[in-house]
Design an enzyme around this catalytic site. Structure first.
Site, PDB file in Angstrom:
ATOM      1  N   CYS A 134       0.846  -1.180   0.000  1.00 18.57           N
ATOM      2  CA  CYS A 134       0.000   0.000   0.000  1.00 18.57           C
ATOM      3  C   CYS A 134       0.893   1.246   0.000  1.00 18.57           C
ATOM      4  O   CYS A 134       1.924   1.290   0.653  1.00 18.57           O
ATOM      5  CB  CYS A 134      -0.942   0.111   1.203  1.00 18.57           C
ATOM      6  SG  CYS A 134      -2.163  -1.192   1.258  1.00 18.57           S
ATOM      7  N   ARG A 158       3.923  -0.472  -4.785  1.00 12.27           N
ATOM      8  CA  ARG A 158       3.615  -0.940  -3.425  1.00 12.27           C
ATOM      9  C   ARG A 158       2.282  -1.675  -3.335  1.00 12.27           C
ATOM     10  O   ARG A 158       1.918  -2.190  -2.275  1.00 12.27           O
ATOM     11  CB  ARG A 158       3.585   0.252  -2.459  1.00 12.27           C
ATOM     12  CG  ARG A 158       4.888   0.986  -2.379  1.00 12.27           C
ATOM     13  CD  ARG A 158       4.764   2.180  -1.478  1.00 12.27           C
ATOM     14  NE  ARG A 158       4.635   1.793  -0.085  1.00 12.27           N
ATOM     15  CZ  ARG A 158       5.652   1.616   0.742  1.00 12.27           C
ATOM     16  NH1 ARG A 158       6.874   1.800   0.306  1.00 12.27           N
ATOM     17  NH2 ARG A 158       5.455   1.275   1.991  1.00 12.27           N
ATOM     18  N   TRP A 217      -2.781  -2.778  -1.619  1.00 13.19           N
ATOM     19  CA  TRP A 217      -2.476  -4.202  -1.724  1.00 13.19           C
ATOM     20  C   TRP A 217      -3.324  -4.833  -0.624  1.00 13.19           C
ATOM     21  O   TRP A 217      -3.053  -4.684   0.562  1.00 13.19           O
ATOM     22  CB  TRP A 217      -0.987  -4.454  -1.482  1.00 13.19           C
ATOM     23  CG  TRP A 217      -0.590  -5.861  -1.755  1.00 13.19           C
ATOM     24  CD1 TRP A 217      -0.185  -6.390  -2.960  1.00 13.19           C
ATOM     25  CD2 TRP A 217      -0.534  -6.942  -0.802  1.00 13.19           C
ATOM     26  NE1 TRP A 217       0.094  -7.724  -2.808  1.00 13.19           N
ATOM     27  CE2 TRP A 217      -0.106  -8.093  -1.511  1.00 13.19           C
ATOM     28  CE3 TRP A 217      -0.820  -7.062   0.553  1.00 13.19           C
ATOM     29  CZ2 TRP A 217       0.059  -9.339  -0.893  1.00 13.19           C
ATOM     30  CZ3 TRP A 217      -0.662  -8.299   1.162  1.00 13.19           C
ATOM     31  CH2 TRP A 217      -0.226  -9.415   0.448  1.00 13.19           C
ATOM     32  N   ASN A 249      -1.448   2.714   5.464  1.00 12.53           N
ATOM     33  CA  ASN A 249      -0.518   1.665   5.058  1.00 12.53           C
ATOM     34  C   ASN A 249      -0.118   0.905   6.323  1.00 12.53           C
ATOM     35  O   ASN A 249       0.418   1.502   7.245  1.00 12.53           O
ATOM     36  CB  ASN A 249       0.714   2.289   4.384  1.00 12.53           C
ATOM     37  CG  ASN A 249       1.872   1.312   4.227  1.00 12.53           C
ATOM     38  OD1 ASN A 249       3.027   1.691   4.311  1.00 12.53           O
ATOM     39  ND2 ASN A 249       1.590   0.063   4.007  1.00 12.53           N
ATOM     40  N   GLY A 250      -0.425  -0.409   6.341  1.00 15.79           N
ATOM     41  CA  GLY A 250      -0.081  -1.214   7.513  1.00 15.79           C
ATOM     42  C   GLY A 250      -1.239  -2.118   7.881  1.00 15.79           C
ATOM     43  O   GLY A 250      -2.166  -2.307   7.092  1.00 15.79           O
ATOM     44  N   GLU A 292      16.986 -18.270  -7.321  1.00 12.45           N
ATOM     45  CA  GLU A 292      16.603 -16.911  -7.692  1.00 12.45           C
ATOM     46  C   GLU A 292      16.079 -16.878  -9.134  1.00 12.45           C
ATOM     47  O   GLU A 292      15.089 -16.199  -9.429  1.00 12.45           O
ATOM     48  CB  GLU A 292      17.802 -15.971  -7.515  1.00 12.45           C
ATOM     49  CG  GLU A 292      17.591 -14.555  -8.010  1.00 12.45           C
ATOM     50  CD  GLU A 292      16.434 -13.810  -7.343  1.00 12.45           C
ATOM     51  OE1 GLU A 292      15.879 -14.312  -6.355  1.00 12.45           O
ATOM     52  OE2 GLU A 292      16.078 -12.730  -7.852  1.00 12.45           O
ATOM     53  N   LYS A 323      12.375 -15.545 -10.145  1.00 14.24           N
ATOM     54  CA  LYS A 323      12.221 -14.426 -11.087  1.00 14.24           C
ATOM     55  C   LYS A 323      11.232 -14.802 -12.173  1.00 14.24           C
ATOM     56  O   LYS A 323      10.357 -14.033 -12.538  1.00 14.24           O
ATOM     57  CB  LYS A 323      13.598 -14.106 -11.687  1.00 14.24           C
ATOM     58  CG  LYS A 323      13.832 -12.776 -12.214  1.00 14.24           C
ATOM     59  CD  LYS A 323      13.959 -11.667 -11.214  1.00 14.24           C
ATOM     60  CE  LYS A 323      13.967 -12.013  -9.784  1.00 14.24           C
ATOM     61  NZ  LYS A 323      13.619 -11.142  -8.796  1.00 14.24           N
ATOM     62  N   GLU A 333       7.489 -15.250 -10.779  1.00 18.09           N
ATOM     63  CA  GLU A 333       6.786 -14.062 -10.292  1.00 18.09           C
ATOM     64  C   GLU A 333       6.323 -13.144 -11.421  1.00 18.09           C
ATOM     65  O   GLU A 333       5.289 -12.496 -11.301  1.00 18.09           O
ATOM     66  CB  GLU A 333       7.610 -13.287  -9.257  1.00 18.09           C
ATOM     67  CG  GLU A 333       8.870 -12.650  -9.764  1.00 18.09           C
ATOM     68  CD  GLU A 333       9.618 -11.885  -8.673  1.00 18.09           C
ATOM     69  OE1 GLU A 333      10.844 -11.862  -8.717  1.00 18.09           O
ATOM     70  OE2 GLU A 333       8.978 -11.320  -7.777  1.00 18.09           O
ATOM     71  N   HIS A 386      15.161 -38.062  -6.615  1.00 18.16           N
ATOM     72  CA  HIS A 386      14.482 -38.641  -5.439  1.00 18.16           C
ATOM     73  C   HIS A 386      12.990 -38.328  -5.470  1.00 18.16           C
ATOM     74  O   HIS A 386      12.383 -38.102  -4.426  1.00 18.16           O
ATOM     75  CB  HIS A 386      15.150 -38.145  -4.156  1.00 18.16           C
ATOM     76  CG  HIS A 386      16.568 -38.591  -4.047  1.00 18.16           C
ATOM     77  ND1 HIS A 386      16.932 -39.874  -3.718  1.00 18.16           N
ATOM     78  CD2 HIS A 386      17.723 -37.929  -4.295  1.00 18.16           C
ATOM     79  CE1 HIS A 386      18.248 -39.982  -3.741  1.00 18.16           C
ATOM     80  NE2 HIS A 386      18.747 -38.821  -4.089  1.00 18.16           N
ATOM     81  N   LYS A 399       5.893  -4.512  -3.965  1.00 17.11           N
ATOM     82  CA  LYS A 399       7.344  -4.429  -3.792  1.00 17.11           C
ATOM     83  C   LYS A 399       7.757  -4.426  -2.327  1.00 17.11           C
ATOM     84  O   LYS A 399       8.739  -5.039  -1.955  1.00 17.11           O
ATOM     85  CB  LYS A 399       7.857  -3.158  -4.465  1.00 17.11           C
ATOM     86  CG  LYS A 399       9.329  -2.991  -4.386  1.00 17.11           C
ATOM     87  CD  LYS A 399       9.950  -3.012  -5.749  1.00 17.11           C
ATOM     88  CE  LYS A 399      11.449  -3.091  -5.710  1.00 17.11           C
ATOM     89  NZ  LYS A 399      11.935  -4.359  -6.210  1.00 17.11           N
TER      90      LYS A 399
HETATM   91  C1  F6R Z   1      11.429 -10.894  -5.789  1.00 17.11           C
HETATM   92  C2  F6R Z   1      11.343  -9.906  -4.750  1.00 17.11           C
HETATM   93  C3  F6R Z   1      10.959 -10.346  -3.386  1.00 17.11           C
HETATM   94  C4  F6R Z   1      11.795  -9.569  -2.349  1.00 17.11           C
HETATM   95  C5  F6R Z   1      11.273  -9.889  -0.933  1.00 17.11           C
HETATM   96  C6  F6R Z   1      12.074  -9.164   0.112  1.00 17.11           C
HETATM   97  O1  F6R Z   1      11.792 -10.325  -7.008  1.00 17.11           O
HETATM   98  O2  F6R Z   1      11.559  -8.749  -4.986  1.00 17.11           O
HETATM   99  O3  F6R Z   1      11.098 -11.712  -3.216  1.00 17.11           O
HETATM  100  O4  F6R Z   1      13.117  -9.932  -2.483  1.00 17.11           O
HETATM  101  O5  F6R Z   1       9.937  -9.506  -0.834  1.00 17.11           O
HETATM  102  O6  F6R Z   1      11.990  -7.778  -0.064  1.00 17.11           O
HETATM  103  P1  F6R Z   1      13.049  -6.807   0.575  1.00 17.11           P
HETATM  104  O7  F6R Z   1      14.347  -7.068  -0.105  1.00 17.11           O
HETATM  105  O8  F6R Z   1      12.514  -5.436   0.289  1.00 17.11           O
HETATM  106  O9  F6R Z   1      13.106  -7.118   2.033  1.00 17.11           O
END
Ligand code: F6R
Length: 589
Positions: free
Chosen positions: A2, A27, A73, A97-98, A464, A468, A471, A487, A584
């Site tokens: 948010c 956000r 969000w 926000n929260g 990773e 990527k 997502e 396995h 994010k």
């Molecule tokens: C994936 C991604 C998330 C963040 C995770 C932690 O592309 O961006 O998996 O890595 O939400 O976020 P931060 O780094 O802001 O604590």
């Protein structure tokens, strides 16, 4: 998670609120709304979906000079217009926000006092609570002081009161909030990018502070006015625009060579190393957790310190066995991730030394940790992290290198040669970014499932790569330790199943070659990312990346994986910068 904004000043409010909201859309983007005051009347407009839906229903040129806005969000209640913010109850309108944890009991009490609720949100309950208290004293400062004592959870609020139509009130606890200043114009925002089109000067609202903004800007703690220091955003505002790229994600990947160089430059000045520690925990979420896994490999291998890596949402609740000379590292791009912040606080409760590796300056994690090392990625807007992940990996890699040198585990010549090789790495990253990954994307984009494989360091990177891809492209993908596939999971490999294998770790390459062959024997289509040529029967497609050394090689493998994910998502027509259901900055547990 948010984003909240607000503006009061001499300019027209609606365009500013919209622009600021767009900068915070990373956000959350399942609904958006604004409230503005015109001729002493409050107008609230909310829409489900992205901010462009809201924009279409607003009259941009309307003459009003004060308002608040929100991009959501969803946490409490589905994303629809009713649950969207702002929420108005009685005389109070607010954006939040929260998460308010005790909202159910507050709601019960308020219901007994004849308040009724339209939405399922925790936020509407707070609007009612503030209204209830304000009706008794008609003093917003006193009300906000008292209300914070009743709220449990996290919050940043932007608040309007019908009786003070020229004023925005702001309070926060554990959710970020800044107050932007441009002459006599004032802004509130969850993050600095929201105000950069107007000003670089801002105040950071601290826990327990109340901001009152009208034709001036005043701050209070416990009812007493305080003076605060104005801060200046150091980056430039182009860092929050796409600069001609179709997506922020592509723009941010293209910045990676520069980020690598800046990180090396920054780390050369850094004096902190791990040499005084006998054990380390690395705690983080998502991609930052994957960074920790790469770090574990390098720190254990070269700095000779055992490392335990855990996801923050587990770590924060686990049983602790405090040890001497133990360091807890938390890694976070946003510096606001709720689980990572809670894990950090828990470690501090046990008096453990803590280090934050954080991208956003003066974020909660940066301020809470005993030591902080900033990553040099600059603002990252695309929800899927690329350049910040690269900066995190580079930072840990350099810390492992420096520690190894300080512990006399390598010579000065070795140390300097490896340090220099990061500059070579930056050039190679640039070259890898300019390669064509369309063939790999073509092989993948119409499939439903795929695997990423690797061993050791390669496995950490594969995790990773897999995250990527899933997502942003919504393809199902799993990362597996190559040796573990047989396995059980190998039963899922069918004719044409894409299997991306990361093979940059020299020590176990021969084992990975055998695993590739096992997959191919079952029809899997193997795309190998390797820094050395491989037997032709061990892959279908080989992406050759430069071989530099263990400290820099991870950066070589991650670029093709990020680029493949981008092109697969593009071929599938996905919203690359704003993948569905994600946000994010994950400020809720
Ligand atoms: C994936 C991604 C998330 C963040 C995770 C932690 O592309 O961006 O998996 O890595 O939400 O976020 P931060 O780094 O802001 O604590």
């Amino acid at each position: 998670m948010c984003g909240i904004v607000g503006y009061v000043g001499k300019k027209k409010a609606i365009p500013i609120l919209l622009n600021s909201l767009k900068a915070l859309e990373y956000r959350g983007y399942d609904s958006a709304g604004i409230a503005y005051i015109k001729d002493h009347d409050i107008h609230i407009i909310k829409k489900q979906g992205k901010i462009k839906n809201l924009e279409q229903s607003l009259s941009i040129n309307e003459d009003n000079h004060i308002g608040i806005g929100h991009t959501r969000w969803a946490t409490h209640g589905i994303p629809n217009e009713v649950n969207a913010h702002p929420h108005k109850v009685g005389m109070i309108t607010l954006v939040h926000n929260g998460i308010i944890e005790n909202y159910e009991s507050l709601r019960q009490d308020l219901t007994q006092d004849s308040y009724t609720f339209k939405s399922e949100t925790d936020t509407e309950v707070v609007a009612a609570l503030i209204d209830q208290m304000y009706q008794k004293n008609h003093d917003m400062l006193q009300t906000l002081n008292e209300v914070t004592k009743k709220l449990e959870g996290t919050y940043a609020f932007g608040i309007l009161c019908d009786e003070h139509p020229d004023t925005i009130y702001a309070i926060r606890k554990d959710s970020p909030l800044i107050i932007g200043v441009q002459d006599e114009d004032y802004f509130i925002a969850s993050d600095v990018p929201a105000i950069l089109n107007y000003t670089k000067e801002y105040y950071l609202l601290e826990q327990g502070e109340i901001a009152i903004l009208n034709d001036t800007c005043t701050f209070y703690v416990e009812g007493k006015e305080i003076k605060k220091k104005l801060k200046n955003f150091e980056g430039d505002s182009s860092s929050v625009s796409k600069s001609g790229y179709e997506h922020f994600m592509m723009k941010e990947m293209m910045e990676e060579p520069d980020v690598l160089r800046k990180t090396v430059h920054h780390m050369k000045e850094e004096t902190f190393t791990f040499k005084d520690y006998q054990s380390i925990d690395i705690v983080a979420c998502g991609s930052a957790y994957h960074t920790g896994l790469v770090g574990k490999y390098l720190i254990e291998q070269y700095a000779d310190i055992p490392v335990n890596v855990e996801v923050a949402s587990e770590y924060r609740y686990k049983k602790f066995f405090p040890k001497k000379n133990h360091l807890v590292i938390v890694i976070s791009q946003s510096g606001e991730t709720a689980d990572t912040l809670a894990a950090l606080k828990r470690a501090k409760e046990y008096s453990l030394d803590t280090l934050g590796i954080v991208n956003v300056k003066e974020s909660s994690i940066a301020r809470e940790a005993d030591q902080v090392i900033y990553t040099m990625a600059g603002p990252e807007i695309a929800v899927a992290t690329t350049k910040a992940y690269l900066a995190q990996v580079t930072t840990l890699s350099l810390l492992a290198l420096k520690t190894a040198y300080e512990k006399d585990l390598m010579t000065k010549e070795e140390y300097e040669e490896i340090l220099h090789s990061f500059d070579v790495g930056a050039v190679k990253v640039g070259k890898l970014l300019n390669k064509d990954y369309s063939e790999q994307a073509k092989q993948i984009y119409e499939k439903t499932d795929l695997f990423y494989l690797g061993r050791g360091l390669d496995y950490a990177l594969a995790m990773e790569g897999s995250l990527k891809l899933k997502e942003i492209s919504y393809l199902h993908s799993e990362a597996y330790a190559s040796g573990e596939l047989k396995h059980g999971t190998i039963s899922l490999v069918e004719d044409g199943t894409p299997v991306i294998t990361v093979m940059i770790d020299d020590h176990i390459r021969s084992k990975s070659i055998s695993n590739n062959k096992e997959v191919r024997a079952r029809g899997g289509y193997v795309i190998a990312i390797s820094n050395t040529d491989l037997p032709s029967d061990s892959y279908d497609d080989l992406i050759l990346v430069p071989h530099i050394n263990d400290f820099v090689n991870p950066m070589m493998a991650l670029i093709p994986m990020q680029m493949i994910s981008y092109y697969v998502a593009k071929a599938r027509g996905c919203d690359i910068d704003k993948p569905k259901n994600l946000a994010k900055s994950v400020t809720v547990e």
